[in-house]
Design an enzyme around this catalytic site. Structure first.
Site, PDB file in Angstrom:
ATOM      1  N   HIS A 103       0.809  -1.225   0.000  1.00 20.37           N
ATOM      2  CA  HIS A 103       0.000   0.000   0.000  1.00 20.37           C
ATOM      3  C   HIS A 103       0.841   1.273   0.000  1.00 20.37           C
ATOM      4  CE1 HIS A 103       0.378  -0.331   4.516  1.00 20.37           C
ATOM      5  NE2 HIS A 103       0.441   0.984   4.406  1.00 20.37           N
ATOM      6  N   ASP A 133       0.091  -7.654   1.316  1.00 19.73           N
ATOM      7  CA  ASP A 133       0.539  -6.271   1.533  1.00 19.73           C
ATOM      8  C   ASP A 133       2.060  -6.187   1.568  1.00 19.73           C
ATOM      9  OD1 ASP A 133       0.244  -3.548   1.739  1.00 19.73           O
ATOM     10  OD2 ASP A 133      -0.043  -3.554   3.908  1.00 19.73           O
ATOM     11  N   GLY A 204       3.622   6.791   7.646  1.00 20.03           N
ATOM     12  CA  GLY A 204       5.009   6.923   7.207  1.00 20.03           C
ATOM     13  C   GLY A 204       5.877   5.791   7.708  1.00 20.03           C
ATOM     14  N   ASN A 205       5.434   5.101   8.785  1.00 18.54           N
ATOM     15  CA  ASN A 205       6.165   3.947   9.308  1.00 18.54           C
ATOM     16  C   ASN A 205       5.920   2.688   8.479  1.00 18.54           C
ATOM     17  OD1 ASN A 205       6.097   5.210  12.500  1.00 18.54           O
ATOM     18  ND2 ASN A 205       7.870   4.018  11.855  1.00 18.54           N
ATOM     19  N   SER A 206       4.874   2.671   7.681  1.00 14.78           N
ATOM     20  CA  SER A 206       4.521   1.456   6.956  1.00 14.78           C
ATOM     21  C   SER A 206       5.669   0.960   6.101  1.00 14.78           C
ATOM     22  CB  SER A 206       3.324   1.695   6.042  1.00 14.78           C
ATOM     23  OG  SER A 206       2.138   1.396   6.690  1.00 14.78           O
ATOM     24  N   LEU A 261      -7.020 -24.594   0.551  1.00 15.63           N
ATOM     25  CA  LEU A 261      -7.591 -25.934   0.637  1.00 15.63           C
ATOM     26  C   LEU A 261      -9.034 -25.978   0.161  1.00 15.63           C
ATOM     27  CD1 LEU A 261      -6.324 -27.005   4.192  1.00 15.63           C
ATOM     28  CD2 LEU A 261      -5.182 -27.294   1.989  1.00 15.63           C
ATOM     29  N   GLY A 262      -9.750 -24.864   0.346  1.00 11.23           N
ATOM     30  CA  GLY A 262     -11.161 -24.845  -0.016  1.00 11.23           C
ATOM     31  C   GLY A 262     -12.064 -25.224   1.137  1.00 11.23           C
ATOM     32  N   VAL A 263     -11.686 -24.824   2.366  1.00 16.04           N
ATOM     33  CA  VAL A 263     -12.527 -25.092   3.532  1.00 16.04           C
ATOM     34  C   VAL A 263     -12.705 -23.811   4.328  1.00 16.04           C
ATOM     35  CG1 VAL A 263     -11.900 -27.532   3.783  1.00 16.04           C
ATOM     36  CG2 VAL A 263     -10.526 -25.781   4.931  1.00 16.04           C
TER      37      VAL A 263
END
Length: 462
Positions: A103, A133, A204-206, A261-263
């Site tokens: 981001h 992210d 700004g820390n991101s 996995l689809g669960v």
């Protein structure tokens, strides 16, 4: 970003801000006077009772590897400048590979890196992963200072940690705190097991590093909970092993793939465990199996309790999600489940997605979309629930898509969906998974209960 205020009972709630992050700017330079509180005070020497350790050695050795990230778009502002964002990153290899948050650089036309010695370099965006992210950048050159990568599994709640970053454009700001919790899952769609800290981080820390006392990076500072947009005691970091797994995929193939996995799974409470004849609440209870998914093909059934993945024990749904995210798409995976009091080992090939798209084999097997509300939520604490006079509910940290369109706002407390009371995050996930079309959502806001109607979106992501 704003939140609702409980005028009647004074409940203080927070909003997830993806952060800490990019400090949005519309001028050529960030204004240092945006927040007079963005100051750094290093602790006194030697850790003693009620004293923080001395972090100066960590800062001296690894601070030069922490960089200022300036992302600019082609969009012009009213005063003739260019819009963009400021964030933080850190160098992970001597040939100039840098990690930061997606981001921070998302939508940027140009990215510039500034080192602590004042040198500036144009950066190439090698690749980004919106779901995780994480973004990987590259600057030309060699012999750059680098950080040391640690293992978040070796850290514990209560351990001291240190952040270095550029809050509000103030480069090389150092803050410290402790690990408040581990494996915090913040979204119904994102299984990232965040490290929660009380380290002061601000816009700004991101993208900046979170160090342990050995000087090892264990996380990337990514989000905060805030009612004001600034730090209020809750910050969240992406575990570095998760970020490095994404980085390796991006460098190798240009994109990251997230196995699935689809669960749909939920936590086991003591009552459910007792009903299933179990003497432990460890594991992940399968609430739903997607049609055509790898799990269905392997024979996983609703009501199974997943207790191990490739021979490693699974204690919680969050741990299962984190382990699955590290699987290679298509690789054989052994899933150990408890069913009717007996253990069974099932073999499946986890599917994956690339750049946010469902894998081709998944689309071929099933065209059934998964309903999505578009909220990031967290469990209400007992004190918060008592303050508003409810027995359960989940706090909305972020709302997008169908939820935002229906009027759901950060700070709302979701009490029920389609007449089914929501007492925890897993129950909300399951209720949405079972729903089709429009849903009725009861939320608590400003001392009142409101009923909102949302048209669920369909997605094949997972």
């Amino acid at each position: 970003m704003t939140t609702s205020k409980n005028r009647n009972r004074g409940l203080i709630v927070g909003v997830a801000v993806a952060v800490a992050g990019a400090y949005l700017v519309g001028h050529e330079r960030a204004r240092a006077d945006e927040d007079s509180s963005a100051k750094t005070t290093l602790s006194s020497p030697a850790a003693g009772n009620n004293q923080a350790p001395n972090f100066s050695a960590i800062v001296a050795k690894y601070g030069p590897a922490v960089v200022h990230v300036e992302a600019r778009s082609d969009e012009q502002t009213s005063d003739g400048g260019h819009s963009g964002a400021l964030g933080t990153g850190f160098i992970v290899s001597q040939d100039g590979y840098i990690l930061t948050n997606n981001h921070v650089v998302e939508g940027a036309a140009r990215v510039t890196i500034k080192l602590s010695d004042g040198r500036k370099f144009p950066a190439q965006v090698i690749g980004t992963d919106k779901e995780g992210d994480v973004a990987v950048l590259k600057i030309a050159g060699s012999g750059f200072p680098t950080v040391k990568i640690g293992n978040p599994a070796d850290s514990h709640v209560g351990d001291w940690v240190v952040a270095i970053g550029s809050p509000y454009g103030l480069d090389n700001t150092v803050t410290s705190g402790i690990i408040s919790a581990k494996s915090r899952t913040m979204s119904e769609d994102n299984p990232m097991p965040f490290i929660q800290t009380d380290v002061p981080v601000n816009p700004g820390n991101s993208g900046g590093p979170l160090f342990n006392l050995n000087g090892e990076v264990i996380g990337i500072n990514s989000m905060i909970y805030s009612r004001t947009g600034g730090f209020q005691g809750l910050s969240f970091a992406i575990p570095i092993d998760e970020a490095m797994h994404i980085k390796d995929q991006i460098v190798g193939s240009g994109h990251a793939s997230h196995a699935r996995l689809g669960v749909a799974v939920q936590a086991l409470d003591s009552s459910t465990a007792s009903q299933l004849g179990l003497n432990s609440t460890h594991g992940a209870l399968v609430a739903q199996v997607e049609d055509g998914s790898p799990a269905q093909a392997a024979g996983v059934q609703q009501g199974d309790v997943i207790v191990a993945l490739n021979g490693q024990e699974i204690a919680t749904p969050a741990e299962l999600r984190a382990r699955v995210s590290h699987l290679e798409s298509g690789a054989n995976t052994k899933l150990t489940v408890l069913r009717d009091g007996a253990k069974r080992t099932l073999t499946l090939a986890a599917s994956g997605d690339a750049a946010g798209n469902a894998a081709p084999q998944t689309r071929a097997q099933s065209e059934t979309p998964r309903p999505r509300l578009g909220v990031a939520v967290r469990q209400l604490s007992d004190d918060e629930a008592a303050q508003i006079g409810v027995d359960g509910g989940v706090l909305v940290a972020r709302a997008s898509g169908p939820a935002a369109a229906a009027g759901v706002s950060p700070g709302d407390v979701i009490l029920a969906v389609n007449g089914v009371e929501v007492s925890n995050v897993e129950q909300l996930q399951q209720t949405i998974a079972d729903a089709r079309g429009k849903v009725s959502i009861v939320v608590y806001r400003d001392g009142q209960q409101l009923t909102l109607k949302a048209q669920l979106a369909n997605t094949r992501e997972g």
